[in-house]
Scaffold this motif. Structure first.
Motif, PDB file in Angstrom:
ATOM      1  N   GLY B  25       0.828  -1.211   0.000  1.00 48.12           N
ATOM      2  CA  GLY B  25       0.000   0.000   0.000  1.00 48.12           C
ATOM      3  C   GLY B  25       0.856   1.252   0.000  1.00 48.12           C
ATOM      4  N   MET B  26       1.847   1.272   0.905  1.00 49.77           N
ATOM      5  CA  MET B  26       2.733   2.431   0.983  1.00 49.77           C
ATOM      6  C   MET B  26       3.511   2.609  -0.308  1.00 49.77           C
ATOM      7  N   GLY B  27       3.908   1.476  -0.895  1.00 50.39           N
ATOM      8  CA  GLY B  27       4.671   1.528  -2.130  1.00 50.39           C
ATOM      9  C   GLY B  27       3.905   2.276  -3.213  1.00 50.39           C
ATOM     10  N   PHE B  28       2.612   1.902  -3.362  1.00 55.03           N
ATOM     11  CA  PHE B  28       1.809   2.584  -4.381  1.00 55.03           C
ATOM     12  C   PHE B  28       1.691   4.072  -4.077  1.00 55.03           C
ATOM     13  N   LEU B  29       1.494   4.388  -2.788  1.00 59.91           N
ATOM     14  CA  LEU B  29       1.338   5.783  -2.403  1.00 59.91           C
ATOM     15  C   LEU B  29       2.576   6.585  -2.789  1.00 59.91           C
ATOM     16  N   TRP B  31       4.839   5.732  -4.932  1.00 63.16           N
ATOM     17  CA  TRP B  31       4.996   5.707  -6.387  1.00 63.16           C
ATOM     18  C   TRP B  31       4.204   6.858  -7.000  1.00 63.16           C
ATOM     19  N   ILE B  32       2.921   6.936  -6.596  1.00 63.77           N
ATOM     20  CA  ILE B  32       2.071   8.017  -7.113  1.00 63.77           C
ATOM     21  C   ILE B  32       2.704   9.367  -6.821  1.00 63.77           C
ATOM     22  N   LEU B  33       3.094   9.541  -5.539  1.00 67.20           N
ATOM     23  CA  LEU B  33       3.642  10.835  -5.142  1.00 67.20           C
ATOM     24  C   LEU B  33       4.911  11.167  -5.915  1.00 67.20           C
ATOM     25  N   SER B  34       5.784  10.141  -6.103  1.00 68.01           N
ATOM     26  CA  SER B  34       7.061  10.458  -6.758  1.00 68.01           C
ATOM     27  C   SER B  34       6.851  10.772  -8.239  1.00 68.01           C
ATOM     28  N   VAL B  35       5.974  10.017  -8.913  1.00 70.51           N
ATOM     29  CA  VAL B  35       5.684  10.334 -10.321  1.00 70.51           C
ATOM     30  C   VAL B  35       5.150  11.758 -10.433  1.00 70.51           C
ATOM     31  N   LEU B  36       4.249  12.074  -9.472  1.00 70.88           N
ATOM     32  CA  LEU B  36       3.643  13.397  -9.461  1.00 70.88           C
ATOM     33  C   LEU B  36       4.688  14.483  -9.241  1.00 70.88           C
ATOM     34  N   ILE B  37       5.572  14.227  -8.274  1.00 73.80           N
ATOM     35  CA  ILE B  37       6.575  15.250  -7.948  1.00 73.80           C
ATOM     36  C   ILE B  37       7.574  15.408  -9.091  1.00 73.80           C
TER      37      ILE B  37
END
Lengths: 261, 281
Positions: B25-29, B31-37
């Motif tokens: 779960g944390m991994g996906f979170l 991942w999303i945040l890093s792609v976004l950033i």
């Protein structure tokens, strides 16, 4: 059947044929009760759980009116009027008849603001007058020395016993004529309890006091008069030493000797 | 194998499984945040905040119109939604005396909270947009207020009910009239909780796209007239990200980044208020 002592002194309150029924209940919780409350004395109400003593106490400041459909009948005379009528101004009544609760009820604000709360409600805005009266109230409640350096701190940081004395300070600040104590020490440790009891005895000079307690020793220690209630009725009211040494009713004797309760 | 050994092994398996699930779960979170950033920061520049939308191929296009439109929409929605929600919650907790009506209002707001936001958008389209004949900022504001209302209402209600009744009684016992008891004592006791509810409500509507698509619609230029269609970050992001033009897609990333940071901040603030309140106990 009940033995109620005649009081020849001035009376703070007089209960006459009082009945109280909770919303939705079929039978009254306090039945046809009559009793005098002597001025500048301490009257204790004792009795087993559910006997109606707290219900009676909460009638003196019409606390039951906060919840719908509770029913009063009979009379409670305070300052030559029946306070149970619908035209009674509850705000004024509650300023004159204050209350201390079982659990300390410090408001989520500073120590100073807690005590000033009732004063501000009465429209006192002058800072000097507020601080003089707050200081006096805190001294009256024997807590001034402990809090004088942190009046601006959150009241919830105080210990239970301190909070209870703060609540007493808050109640005496508005100079009521009667103070109602609803088991004021049942949430406190023995040392805080002793402090509160001492305070209650001192307050007698200025206010008339009614105290509901589960603790018979407490009633014996602090009160001038004691009333024993059972199943919504006042079984006996007399001078405290007589109630505990030579009770006139068999029920009273059985209760104070621990045969039931 | 003894009974104890068996229990230790089962315990290890359960712990490993739950740790693994948490990590996924944390991994996906992250991942999303890093792609976004990564994509968002890359697309960020001063001109984004200063320039309005521009036709594709024009390198000086910005998001000013969407940022300001978003502020207008969320600002007005909060202006209506917060007082309504707090007052309605106050009614439920302090005035309704546990009546049937109050229970019905509670149930309805629970249902409204889980209603798909696009349904609210369709409703506002039918009662506001269609009769007036055009999309408008007001229509978007109304949709967002409706979505915000039940969240704030229910948290206010819950938080007020957590304030012990003895505190109210103590204030009444000093001769306080009811409105003063509520404003000066009960609100104070529930301050952190109510504020958290407000922040979560605002954060929730700030991220809504569906109800805006057919209420405030969109505008590629700066508009502050609430009776006209209005740009928002979310709809702009949707339009830009799905366009075939690379410079628009970049702006879409920037919009996504700004929006996420805004909502993240609101959520973190909300938690901080709650933690502070707990810390005091």
């Amino acid at each position: 059947m009940a033995t109620i002592i005649e009081i020849n002194k001035e009376k703070a309150l007089e209960v006459k044929n009082f009945e109280f029924t909770y919303a939705g209940a079929d039978t009254p919780s306090v039945k046809k009760l009559s009793m005098p409350v002597a001025k500048h004395n301490i009257t204790a109400l004792i009795g087993p759980s559910g006997c109606g003593k707290t219900t009676l106490l909460r009638s003196f400041n019409r606390m039951h009116d906060l919840y719908p459909n509770n029913k009063y009948s009979g009379e409670i005379i305070f300052k030559d009027r029946n306070i149970l009528t619908s035209k009674e101004d509850l705000i004024k009544l509650r300023i004159q008849i204050g209350m201390i609760f079982q659990k300390p009820t410090a408001f989520p604000m500073s120590i100073f603001d807690n005590v000033a709360y009732g004063l501000k409600l009465q429209g006192i805005k002058n800072r000097t007058e507020l601080s003089t009266r707050v200081e006096k109230a805190l001294k009256d409640a024997a807590i001034w020395n402990e809090v004088k350096d942190r009046l601006k701190h959150d009241a919830n940081g105080l210990s239970g016993g301190q909070q209870q004395r703060l609540c007493i300070a808050r109640a005496v600040a508005v100079e009521p004529e009667v103070l109602l104590f609803d088991e004021p020490t049942s949430a406190l440790d023995p040392i805080s309890t002793a402090g509160i009891e001492e305070l209650i005895v001192e307050l007698r000079e200025r206010v008339s006091i009614i105290i509901v307690t589960h603790n018979m020793q407490q009633a014996a220690r602090v009160s001038d008069y004691t009333g024993f209630m059972y199943l919504g009725e006042l079984v006996e009211l007399g001078r405290t030493e007589e109630i505990f040494v030579t009770p006139k009713e068999r029920l009273t004797e059985e209760y104070i000797t621990g045969k039931f309760g | 194998m003894t009974h104890t050994q068996k229990r230790i092994i089962i315990n290890d398996i359960v712990m490993a499984l739950s740790t693994l699930s948490a990590l996924i779960g944390m991994g996906f979170l992250f991942w999303i945040l890093s792609v976004l950033i990564i994509n968002g920061i890359d697309a960020l520049s001063m001109s984004i905040f200063l320039n309005e939308g521009a036709p594709p191929g024009n390198s000086d296009g910005g998001l000013k119109h969407a940022l300001i439109g978003q502020l207008y929409l969320v600002g007005y929605a909060s202006f209506f939604g917060i007082p309504l929600g707090v007052l309605a919650g106050t009614y439920l907790s302090e005035y309704s005396q546990k009546s049937k009506v109050a229970e019905i209002i509670r149930d309805i707001s629970d249902i409204m909270m889980s209603a798909p936001s696009i349904v609210i958008g369709a409703f506002v389209y039918a009662v506001v947009v269609a009769p007036f004949g055009h999309f408008s900022g007001w229509a978007g504001t109304i949709a967002l207020s409706i979505i915000m209302l039940p969240i704030i209402l229910r948290t206010t209600d819950d938080m007020l009910q957590l304030v012990p009744s003895t505190l109210r009684e103590a204030a009444f016992a000093l001769g306080a009239p009811k409105y003063k008891v509520i404003v000066q004592v009960v609100y104070r006791g529930a301050k952190a909780g109510i504020l958290t509810g407000i922040l979560l409500g605002v954060a929730r509507v700030a991220g809504e796209t569906a109800p805006l698509l057919f209420t405030s619609f969109n505008d590629n230029f700066l508009n502050t007239d609430m009776s006209q269609p209005m740009a928002s970050l979310t709809v702009t992001m949707y339009n830009y990200a799905t366009s075939p033009y690379e410079d628009w897609q970049k702006l879409g990333w920037a919009a996504a980044f700004i929006l996420s940071m805004f909502i993240l901040t609101l959520n973190i603030l909300g938690r901080v208020f709650l933690l502070k309140k707990r810390g005091k106990r």
